[in-house]
Motif scaffolding. Structure first.
Motif, PDB file in Angstrom:
ATOM      1  N   TYR A   3       6.340 -54.038 -10.224  1.00 25.01           N
ATOM      2  CA  TYR A   3       5.498 -53.193  -9.369  1.00 25.01           C
ATOM      3  C   TYR A   3       4.608 -54.077  -8.497  1.00 25.01           C
ATOM      4  O   TYR A   3       4.155 -55.149  -8.911  1.00 25.01           O
ATOM      5  CB  TYR A   3       4.610 -52.281 -10.224  1.00 25.01           C
ATOM      6  N   CYS A  41       4.890 -48.496 -18.022  1.00 20.76           N
ATOM      7  CA  CYS A  41       6.061 -48.565 -17.150  1.00 20.76           C
ATOM      8  C   CYS A  41       6.711 -47.192 -17.002  1.00 20.76           C
ATOM      9  O   CYS A  41       6.785 -46.405 -17.957  1.00 20.76           O
ATOM     10  CB  CYS A  41       7.073 -49.562 -17.706  1.00 20.76           C
ATOM     11  N   LEU A  42       7.213 -46.912 -15.811  1.00 18.26           N
ATOM     12  CA  LEU A  42       7.831 -45.622 -15.509  1.00 18.26           C
ATOM     13  C   LEU A  42       9.307 -45.569 -15.887  1.00 18.26           C
ATOM     14  O   LEU A  42       9.988 -44.591 -15.583  1.00 18.26           O
ATOM     15  CB  LEU A  42       7.665 -45.314 -14.019  1.00 18.26           C
ATOM     16  N   HIS A  43       9.794 -46.596 -16.582  1.00 18.09           N
ATOM     17  CA  HIS A  43      11.186 -46.629 -17.017  1.00 18.09           C
ATOM     18  C   HIS A  43      11.275 -46.193 -18.485  1.00 18.09           C
ATOM     19  O   HIS A  43      11.453 -45.015 -18.785  1.00 18.09           O
ATOM     20  CB  HIS A  43      11.752 -48.042 -16.801  1.00 18.09           C
ATOM     21  N   LEU A 100       3.041 -46.142 -10.041  1.00 20.07           N
ATOM     22  CA  LEU A 100       2.211 -45.954 -11.227  1.00 20.07           C
ATOM     23  C   LEU A 100       1.093 -44.948 -10.928  1.00 20.07           C
ATOM     24  O   LEU A 100       0.430 -45.051  -9.889  1.00 20.07           O
ATOM     25  CB  LEU A 100       1.600 -47.287 -11.665  1.00 20.07           C
ATOM     26  N   TYR A 148       8.971 -44.053  -7.209  1.00 20.98           N
ATOM     27  CA  TYR A 148       8.234 -44.555  -8.366  1.00 20.98           C
ATOM     28  C   TYR A 148       6.935 -45.232  -7.927  1.00 20.98           C
ATOM     29  O   TYR A 148       6.940 -46.151  -7.112  1.00 20.98           O
ATOM     30  CB  TYR A 148       9.076 -45.569  -9.143  1.00 20.98           C
ATOM     31  N   SER A 154      -2.311 -46.278 -14.433  1.00 19.00           N
ATOM     32  CA  SER A 154      -1.676 -46.271 -15.743  1.00 19.00           C
ATOM     33  C   SER A 154      -1.021 -47.618 -16.006  1.00 19.00           C
ATOM     34  O   SER A 154      -0.357 -48.190 -15.141  1.00 19.00           O
ATOM     35  CB  SER A 154      -0.627 -45.160 -15.806  1.00 19.00           C
ATOM     36  N   MET A 189       8.715 -46.848 -20.636  1.00 16.52           N
ATOM     37  CA  MET A 189       7.334 -46.558 -21.043  1.00 16.52           C
ATOM     38  C   MET A 189       6.680 -47.626 -21.912  1.00 16.52           C
ATOM     39  O   MET A 189       5.812 -47.346 -22.728  1.00 16.52           O
ATOM     40  CB  MET A 189       7.261 -45.184 -21.711  1.00 16.52           C
TER      41      MET A 189
END
Length: 378
Positions: free
Chosen positions: A115, A89-91, A140, A138, A86, A93
């Motif tokens: 990352y 971002c996992l923060h 991705l 965390y 993906s 987005m």
């Protein structure tokens, strides 16, 4: 013709045998409803090609795409493996990487969450006061990624059958070309104002070459030399014989894998849903297509030469000349395919019967219907 149910209109269209077949109905190209079916049941389920592996040869080399609405990145990690994941971002987005390039790490452009090349979180500024934050939690989300004969494919469907299995018949058919050992010389991205299937079908048949390409390659294209066999479940193809006016279209003298007419045979491969490859014994070029609404198509356009030619002193100039020719051919194709979309958008548009040289188009319609029906019946 009613456009209220394009799926049913296509179902009626493909029920007719090839000897009586007509082109697909206009609604299949123009309706948002049919595009949604394609995105959900085809692009979100099948394999999509992002280009050649040699363009991602080194750690940190990456490319990005949007597949069925999902931002995806493909990157070579520090272990030398190709990964797809993906591109979000996992923060908060944001999307992460853009286009293609080279990077030592994946850095979010919004808050600099960083990352590693395998998707694990390396660091996040100013997060030490959040008691629930744990960096190790965390990573991705990974996306299925496979390489086949030098091509890089991704799929959002974890259950998608392996590319190699689906395309074994292609691999056997073109073994003498050794397609893995073709080196990409260029890749570009374009957007044209036509439906993606119009452009795909334009590639699948060479019936249009003498007219659409009258200013470039049309005079070299003999309809009687085109062979259009029935398609397979995962691809269709047709072949053309070429003469030696373009030397790098012929098998190199060092190539002892191809014999007789094989040494001047060009394969035009349509790998479903949207990878179109022109493969000659000396060079290749390709289009990888993704819809941008019913009336636009995003195109990844690339090409290069067989490594058989890499030591020939004139090969690079020959390919440079070829690239200039391909650019002119693309201008002609763009004009033709955009005219087709404008025409089929007319209230009075109606499909005509197909030539025997358009067999791949018939098989493509069968594929589209089969994928949509399989999803509805599962």
């Amino acid at each position: 013709m009613s456009m209220s149910n394009p799926v049913q209109e296509l179902r009626q269209n493909v029920a007719i045998p090839f000897e009586q077949a007509q082109a697909m109905p206009p609604s299949v190209y123009t309706s948002d409803a049919f595009l949604n079916e394609e995105l959900e049941h085809i692009f979100a389920k099948d394999w999509f090609c992002v280009g050649r592996a040699d363009a991602l040869a080194n750690a940190g080399d990456y490319t990005t795409c949007e597949l069925a609405g999902q931002p995806i990145l493909v990157i070579r990690d520090n272990d030398g493996d190709l990964r797809a994941m993906s591109n979000v971002c996992l923060h908060r987005m944001s999307t992460l990487l853009q286009g293609s390039g080279q990077t030592r790490s994946i850095v979010c452009p919004y808050h600099a969450w960083t990352y590693n090349l395998n998707g694990s979180l390396r660091g996040a500024p100013a997060m030490s006061l959040n008691e629930g934050f744990c960096k190790d939690q965390y990573k991705l989300p990974q996306v299925k990624c496979q390489e086949w004969l030098g091509w890089v494919f991704v799929s959002l469907n974890a259950e998608a059958p392996d590319v190699k299995v689906q395309l074994q018949a292609v691999e056997s058919m073109i073994a003498g070309y050794d397609m893995t050992n073709y080196t990409e010389a260029f890749q570009e991205e374009h957007v044209w104002d036509t439906n993606w299937k119009v452009l795909a079908e334009n590639f699948m048949e060479s019936y249009h070459l003498p007219v659409c390409h009258a200013g470039t390659i049309g005079g070299l294209s003999k309809l009687e030399d085109m062979v259009c066999p029935p398609g397979h479940e995962a691809f269709n193809y047709h072949t053309i014989l070429k003469d030696d006016q373009l030397r790098i279209a012929m098998a190199h003298p060092s190539n002892d894998r191809l014999k007789g007419d094989e040494r001047r045979t060009t394969f035009l491969l349509a790998i479903y849903p949207s990878l179109m490859i022109t493969l000659t014994p000396g060079y290749f070029w390709y289009l990888s297509l993704h819809p941008k609404g019913p009336g636009q198509v995003h195109i990844r356009f690339g090409g290069g030469m067989s490594d058989d030619y890499k030591d020939d002193p004139d090969a690079q100039q020959n390919f440079k000349d070829l690239k200039a020719l391909l650019d002119d051919v693309n201008v002609e194709d763009r004009g033709c395919t955009e005219k087709v979309f404008r025409g089929l958008s007319s209230d009075r548009a109606a499909p005509g019967h197909l030539s025997h040289l358009e067999r791949p188009n018939y098989d493509f319609a069968q594929y589209l219907m089969a994928r949509i029906d399989a999803a509805k019946n599962s």
